[in-house]
Design an enzyme around this catalytic site. Structure first.
Site, PDB file in Angstrom:
ATOM      1  N   ASP A   1      34.958  -2.256 179.051  1.00  0.00           N
ATOM      2  CA  ASP A   1      34.781  -1.024 178.253  1.00  0.00           C
ATOM      3  C   ASP A   1      36.087  -0.712 177.556  1.00  0.00           C
ATOM      4  O   ASP A   1      37.159  -0.853 178.141  1.00  0.00           O
ATOM      5  CB  ASP A   1      34.379   0.153 179.160  1.00  0.00           C
ATOM      6  CG  ASP A   1      33.877   1.335 178.348  1.00  0.00           C
ATOM      7  OD1 ASP A   1      32.671   1.620 178.408  1.00  0.00           O
ATOM      8  OD2 ASP A   1      34.690   1.955 177.633  1.00  0.00           O
TER       9      ASP A   1
ATOM     10  N   ARG B   1      26.763  12.991 182.471  1.00  0.00           N
ATOM     11  CA  ARG B   1      25.841  11.898 182.803  1.00  0.00           C
ATOM     12  C   ARG B   1      26.527  10.624 183.278  1.00  0.00           C
ATOM     13  O   ARG B   1      25.842   9.683 183.674  1.00  0.00           O
ATOM     14  CB  ARG B   1      24.981  11.560 181.574  1.00  0.00           C
ATOM     15  CG  ARG B   1      25.792  10.979 180.431  1.00  0.00           C
ATOM     16  CD  ARG B   1      25.053  10.983 179.123  1.00  0.00           C
ATOM     17  NE  ARG B   1      25.901  10.457 178.053  1.00  0.00           N
ATOM     18  CZ  ARG B   1      26.906  11.095 177.491  1.00  0.00           C
ATOM     19  NH1 ARG B   1      27.245  12.290 177.903  1.00  0.00           N
ATOM     20  NH2 ARG B   1      27.601  10.527 176.524  1.00  0.00           N
TER      21      ARG B   1
ATOM     22  N   LYS C   1      37.808   4.087 180.856  1.00  0.00           N
ATOM     23  CA  LYS C   1      36.628   4.131 181.733  1.00  0.00           C
ATOM     24  C   LYS C   1      36.609   2.974 182.725  1.00  0.00           C
ATOM     25  O   LYS C   1      36.242   3.151 183.890  1.00  0.00           O
ATOM     26  CB  LYS C   1      35.351   4.098 180.892  1.00  0.00           C
ATOM     27  CG  LYS C   1      35.104   5.384 180.139  1.00  0.00           C
ATOM     28  CD  LYS C   1      33.782   5.323 179.382  1.00  0.00           C
ATOM     29  CE  LYS C   1      33.573   6.603 178.591  1.00  0.00           C
ATOM     30  NZ  LYS C   1      32.330   6.574 177.811  1.00  0.00           N
TER      31      LYS C   1
ATOM     32  N   CYS D   1      13.981 -12.314 169.367  1.00  0.00           N
ATOM     33  CA  CYS D   1      12.531 -12.490 169.248  1.00  0.00           C
ATOM     34  C   CYS D   1      11.876 -11.117 169.093  1.00  0.00           C
ATOM     35  O   CYS D   1      10.882 -10.959 168.384  1.00  0.00           O
ATOM     36  CB  CYS D   1      11.950 -13.142 170.502  1.00  0.00           C
ATOM     37  SG  CYS D   1      12.431 -14.842 170.814  1.00  0.00           S
TER      38      CYS D   1
ATOM     39  N   CYS E   1      23.197   9.064 170.855  1.00  0.00           N
ATOM     40  CA  CYS E   1      23.384  10.132 171.845  1.00  0.00           C
ATOM     41  C   CYS E   1      24.276  11.237 171.296  1.00  0.00           C
ATOM     42  O   CYS E   1      24.188  12.386 171.721  1.00  0.00           O
ATOM     43  CB  CYS E   1      23.991   9.556 173.119  1.00  0.00           C
ATOM     44  SG  CYS E   1      22.893   8.373 173.920  1.00  0.00           S
TER      45      CYS E   1
END
Ligand SMILES: [Zn+2]
Length: 341
Positions: free
Chosen positions: A60, A71, A86, A174, A187
């Site tokens: 990250d 969250r 993070k 695909c 978000c």
């Protein structure tokens, strides 16, 4: 029955017959990468560490922000106050959760240039990212190397999960030959509820444990969608493999070679330009989305938004100039979060 802490730690998991002691030994020997340690990735990492995965590589490039705490499990107020990376904050927390797991924090943006190193010796990849550019890169690598990976995504109250087993099931291209055009809900613009990110992350880890303990051929390749607001849960037939799929059919890997990466360049003293992406944007639509979270001015030629310390100018051909940074990774991240890719 032994009461030693080492043996009792995983007893409830290994007592689950389909997993068993043999499965637990495989989990202990496994090496798993989690890409993106945000809302999805932090839950994935914690579940995998508690399950006893041998090596957990956390990739990250971002830092903990206050808006993450609603969250993103693993992080607390001190991480946000210190703006810790993070990956580092997660590794510190996981060392206390399960010291038997080798957690490898990698503060990096996954790119074609570093993917070989970051995925070296990895058995399984879990998606905790927020953008299709990185997912297509993971998909190229996973198909080429025949490594299973699990795609997951969530926004607002809705999310989906799909296990991808190269050679057996449909790959991401695909299902989505190209990333959707135009501005995408993110978000940042639509918001997101913690129950949906935690649910999707848990579904991804359920597949991960089965793949590690029993084998990649054992896992379902149905597409699962969940909406925690309407309560709707759906499973769709496994998408069929496309023999003409450029990735798993024709074995072309343009994301891996960097050919499909949006060019990016420094632009002036304190700005970064993301060049035309061949993805025409409806600036009115984007202005409506961004207007919920930032001051926006838009006309038919350009849209300008002030986001934190940055000024984002977006053009109808998808090009953008991000003022306030010379870090191309920051610019990519802002583009992915606010424009959507
Ligand atoms: Zn494919």
């Amino acid at each position: 029955m032994s009461n030693s802490p080492q043996e009792s730690r995983y007893s409830r998991q290994s007592r689950f017959a389909p997993l068993g002691e043999a499965g637990q030994r495989k989990i202990r020997a496994a090496r798993v990468a989690v890409v993106g340690v945000g809302a999805l990735g932090s839950v994935e990492a914690e579940l995998l560490a508690r399950a006893g995965v041998g090596t957990l590589r956390l990739i990250d490039r971002d830092f903990v922000e206050w808006s993450n705490l609603q969250r993103q499990f693993l992080f607390d107020e001190s991480d946000a106050a210190e703006a810790l990376p993070k990956a580092v904050a997660a590794a510190r927390r996981l060392a206390k959760v399960n010291s038997e797991v080798a957690v490898e924090p990698m503060v990096a943006d996954l790119t074609p240039a570093n993917i070989e190193d970051l995925f070296e010796d990895i058995d399984l990849i879990l998606d905790g990212t927020d953008n299709f550019e990185t997912r297509f890169l993971i998909n190229d690598y996973a198909v080429r190397e025949e490594i299973p990976w699990i795609y997951g995504a969530a926004v607002a109250s809705y999310g989906l999960k799909l296990a991808i087993v190269p050679g057996r099931s449909a790959c991401l291209r695909c299902v989505y030959p190209e990333a959707a055009g135009g501005a995408q809900p993110t978000c940042e613009t639509e918001g997101v509820l913690a129950p949906i990110t935690a649910t999707i992350a848990a579904l991804e880890v359920g597949d991960a444990l089965k793949i590690l303990a029993v084998g990649a051929d054992s896992v379902t390749t149905r597409l699962t969608t969940v909406d925690v607001w309407t309560g709707e849960i759906r499973q769709m037939q496994p998408p069929s493999r496309d023999p003409e799929c450029p990735c798993c059919g024709l074995r072309q890997f343009p994301f891996l070679s960097g050919a499909r990466r949006a060019p990016i360049s420094l632009c002036g003293r304190n700005a970064v330009q993301i060049h035309e992406r061949s993805r025409p944007l409806d600036l009115k639509d984007l202005a409506a989305r961004l207007g919920r979270v930032a001051p926006v001015r838009a006309n038919e030629f350009a849209l300008r938004a002030v986001i934190e310390a940055y000024e984002l100018t977006v053009f109808p051909d998808g090009r953008a100039i991000i003022k306030g940074t010379t870090d191309t990774g920051v610019a990519r991240s802002l583009y992915a979060r606010y424009v959507g890719v």
